[in-house]
Design an enzyme around this catalytic site. Structure first.
Site, PDB file in Angstrom:
ATOM      1  N   SER A 185       0.826  -1.207   0.000  1.00 51.97           N
ATOM      2  CA  SER A 185       0.000   0.000   0.000  1.00 51.97           C
ATOM      3  C   SER A 185       0.865   1.264   0.000  1.00 51.97           C
ATOM      4  CB  SER A 185      -0.947  -0.066   1.194  1.00 51.97           C
ATOM      5  OG  SER A 185      -2.100   0.652   0.923  1.00 51.97           O
ATOM      6  N   LYS A 208       4.273   2.001  -2.367  1.00 53.86           N
ATOM      7  CA  LYS A 208       4.744   3.188  -3.104  1.00 53.86           C
ATOM      8  C   LYS A 208       6.190   3.458  -2.658  1.00 53.86           C
ATOM      9  CE  LYS A 208       0.170   5.309  -2.002  1.00 53.86           C
ATOM     10  NZ  LYS A 208      -0.837   4.592  -2.701  1.00 53.86           N
ATOM     11  N   TRP A 210      -9.899   0.220  -5.296  1.00 56.33           N
ATOM     12  CA  TRP A 210      -9.341   1.542  -4.948  1.00 56.33           C
ATOM     13  C   TRP A 210      -7.943   1.731  -5.547  1.00 56.33           C
ATOM     14  CZ3 TRP A 210     -11.162   5.930  -3.383  1.00 56.33           C
ATOM     15  CH2 TRP A 210     -10.396   6.835  -2.664  1.00 56.33           C
ATOM     16  N   HIS A 243      -7.516  -5.841  -0.134  1.00 55.08           N
ATOM     17  CA  HIS A 243      -6.285  -5.075   0.069  1.00 55.08           C
ATOM     18  C   HIS A 243      -5.550  -5.625   1.293  1.00 55.08           C
ATOM     19  CE1 HIS A 243      -4.000  -1.338  -0.357  1.00 55.08           C
ATOM     20  NE2 HIS A 243      -4.148  -1.095   0.941  1.00 55.08           N
TER      21      HIS A 243
END
Ligand code: GCU
Length: 420
Positions: free
Chosen positions: A259, A263, A350, A400
């Protein structure tokens, strides 16, 4: 929490709801837009390495994550504890405190390292955690982080911004230590809040204020680093330590993150080529997902909810991603020719699963320059079907999260590429 933040975190944890069309968030594939991706301008592998790669890296510094300042200082490593019979004798566990003697206002990072009890130096996965070492490990003698922490979904695990006994082992399903160690790999992890607490003003108590000439009065300018840059810096300091540990095979370090920390993993891997394998788990917008696709989270949403993660310049692309000189395929390409893996989750709309696949797909021509195959398929694979050669991709069943399925693919990929 600000109302927008609350709504956004709710959306992020409720994939079923995230599918429901709602004002400002698109989940209709026919409405994602068709802005062309920035041109990779490929010529040869030599040109890529000498010229194009540094140009693209600089574009990511200037427009997305900000530049990591030079001259931060030489880190100091203190091995504070060693337990040779950790996890019922499967592993050796070490704690290492990393600090900067010339920046004493930064409290430093407490790294937890699990090594297989084997003769051979072990390749190592390096990643930050959301809730501290005590949440990653199932062992009851791991010190509980004393740093500031975001509220937890688990009742009582974080009270008044601090972790409690109830946080022990809460993240252990995301870090299947036994499975990883039994395959011969080590794991090094650290709480990301050790580097910088994750909230708008967190930088004032973290590394960024400690290294800025203006300290906590700094006004961040275009191109200066954000929290993701600071967290990525921390990953590189973990690599610094690991390269000094004789029980670690410092030539085989994989950087991993989920998540927002996915990044971070991508940005750490882009800047620090000692990470020979880069893993993005459900990193989404501002990570592996193409920002030009209007699907799920967008630049407009992320720059409003989490401006502290990025450089100030990035807000210019709110509602205007097409003006950004980079997109996620270029971030993936910065890993070339090293192996990289992008993982999506089928209910994680998302994060835009297709956008994550396409960044890998469109980075593949860079791997081809080096005679390496990335992703050959034009369309995302079926659920739970990993694809790709030097760029791996899967879209796993479920939400997720980081699961054993994800880790199994990362371990297989590392074994395949590293012959371990
Ligand atoms: C939010 C945010 C995402 C991020 C995620 C996480 O959902 O919008 O961009 O990846 O938090 O880090 O958990």
């Amino acid at each position: 929490m600000k109302p927008t933040l609350l709504l956004l975190s709710f959306l992020a944890v409720s994939p079923a709801l995230a599918q429901t069309p709602r004002p400002g968030v698109n989940y209709d594939e026919t409405k994602v837009g068709s802005d062309p991706l920035p041109d990779l301008k490929l010529t040869t592998a030599e040109d890529w390495t000498a010229k194009r790669r540094p140009e693209i890296l600089k574009l990511f510094e200037d427009h997305v994550y900000g530049k990591t300042p030079a001259g931060i200082g030489t880190p100091k490593f203190e091995v504070t504890a060693v337990k040779k019979d950790a996890l019922n004798g499967l592993a050796t566990r070490k704690f290492i405190h990393i600090s900067l003697p010339n920046r004493s206002s930064w409290p430093g990072m407490d790294v937890m390292l699990y090594l297989p009890n084997a003769e051979k130096a072990a390749p190592c996965f390096v990643g930050l955690s959301f809730v501290g070492n005590q949440a990653v490990s199932p062992e009851p003698d791991v010190p509980i982080s004393t740093r500031w922490m975001r509220p937890s979904k688990v009742k009582g695990a974080v009270i008044d911004g601090r972790a409690t006994e109830a946080s022990r082992g809460n993240s252990s399903s995301r870090w299947p230590l036994e499975m990883i160690l039994k395959r011969g790999f080590a794991v090094a992890t650290c709480y990301y809040g050790d580097i910088e607490p994750d909230h708008d003003d967190g930088w004032k108590d973290g590394l960024r204020a400690a290294v800025s000439p203006d300290g906590a009065s700094t006004v961040w300018k275009d191109g200066e680093w954000g929290a993701i840059g600071a967290w990525a810096w921390g990953l590189s300091r973990m690599a610094d330590y690991l390269q000094t540990d004789p029980q670690i095979d410092g030539q085989h370090l994989a950087v991993i993150g989920h998540s927002r920390l996915g990044k971070t993993s991508l940005w750490a891997g882009a800047q620090d080529e000692r990470f020979g394998f880069v893993i993005s788990n459900n990193s989404g917008e501002g990570g592996a997902a193409l920002m030009r696709r209007d699907y799920g989270e967008t630049t407009a949403i992320i720059t409003k909810a989490f401006p502290h993660w990025f450089t100030h310049t990035y807000t210019r692309y709110s509602g205007n991603a097409a003006a950004c000189p980079v997109d996620a395929h270029m971030l993936i390409a910065l890993a070339a020719p090293r192996p990289i893996y992008i993982a999506s989750a089928a209910e994680d709309y998302w994060a835009d699963q297709k956008g994550e696949f396409l960044s890998g797909k469109h980075a593949s021509p860079v791997y081809a320059l080096f005679g390496k195959k990335g992703i050959a398929a034009d369309e995302p694979p079926a659920i739970d079907r990993p694809v790709g050669d030097f760029i791996g991709y899967h879209n796993r069943t479920g939400e997720h999260n980081v699961t054993d399925f994800d880790w199994t693919q990362y371990l297989n990929f590392a074994s395949r590429h590293w012959g371990r």
